[in-house]
Design a protein around this motif. Structure first.
Motif, mmCIF file in Angstrom:
data_model
loop_
_atom_site.group_PDB
_atom_site.id
_atom_site.type_symbol
_atom_site.label_atom_id
_atom_site.label_comp_id
_atom_site.label_asym_id
_atom_site.label_seq_id
_atom_site.Cartn_x
_atom_site.Cartn_y
_atom_site.Cartn_z
ATOM 1 N N LEU A 14 0.805 -1.222 0.000
ATOM 2 C CA LEU A 14 0.000 0.000 0.000
ATOM 3 C C LEU A 14 0.838 1.274 0.000
ATOM 4 O O LEU A 14 0.326 2.341 -0.322
ATOM 5 N N CYS A 15 2.099 1.167 0.387
ATOM 6 C CA CYS A 15 2.911 2.387 0.495
ATOM 7 C C CYS A 15 4.288 2.235 -0.142
ATOM 8 O O CYS A 15 5.191 3.014 0.137
ATOM 9 N N ARG A 16 4.461 1.255 -1.019
ATOM 10 C CA ARG A 16 5.753 0.995 -1.657
ATOM 11 C C ARG A 16 6.293 2.238 -2.359
ATOM 12 O O ARG A 16 7.467 2.584 -2.215
ATOM 13 N N SER A 21 10.066 6.862 -2.576
ATOM 14 C CA SER A 21 10.301 8.283 -2.822
ATOM 15 C C SER A 21 10.817 9.025 -1.599
ATOM 16 O O SER A 21 11.282 10.146 -1.698
ATOM 17 N N GLY A 22 10.694 8.390 -0.424
ATOM 18 C CA GLY A 22 11.105 9.047 0.807
ATOM 19 C C GLY A 22 9.991 9.825 1.477
ATOM 20 O O GLY A 22 10.203 10.433 2.522
ATOM 21 N N ALA A 23 8.783 9.812 0.897
ATOM 22 C CA ALA A 23 7.647 10.511 1.507
ATOM 23 C C ALA A 23 7.277 9.861 2.843
ATOM 24 O O ALA A 23 6.821 10.538 3.758
#
Length: 64
Positions: A14-16, A21-23
């Motif tokens: 869900l957050c790959r 990106s470093g977000a």
């Protein structure tokens, strides 16, 4: 999470992109990733007992 504060447990899929990106950044990495299996909990006296039993009968990899 992306608003700038907080912590959460999220599946990597869900957050790959945000991790790459470093977000977002990973704070703790468990040695063994948590299972994605769902859990069903119901009181024995619940009126939903029949539905729970039917769900159990149809579940894959059920443990008792």
């Amino acid at each position: 999470m992306l608003a700038g504060a907080g912590a959460s447990v999220l599946p990597t899929y869900l957050c790959r992109g945000e991790l790459a990106s470093g977000a977002l950044r990973e704070l703790l990495a468990p040695p063994v990733p948590p299972s994605a299996a769902g859990q069903v909990v119901a009181r024995v006296s619940s009126s939903a007992t029949a539905a729970v039993a039917a769900g159990r009968a149809g579940s894959v990899g059920q443990s008792t």
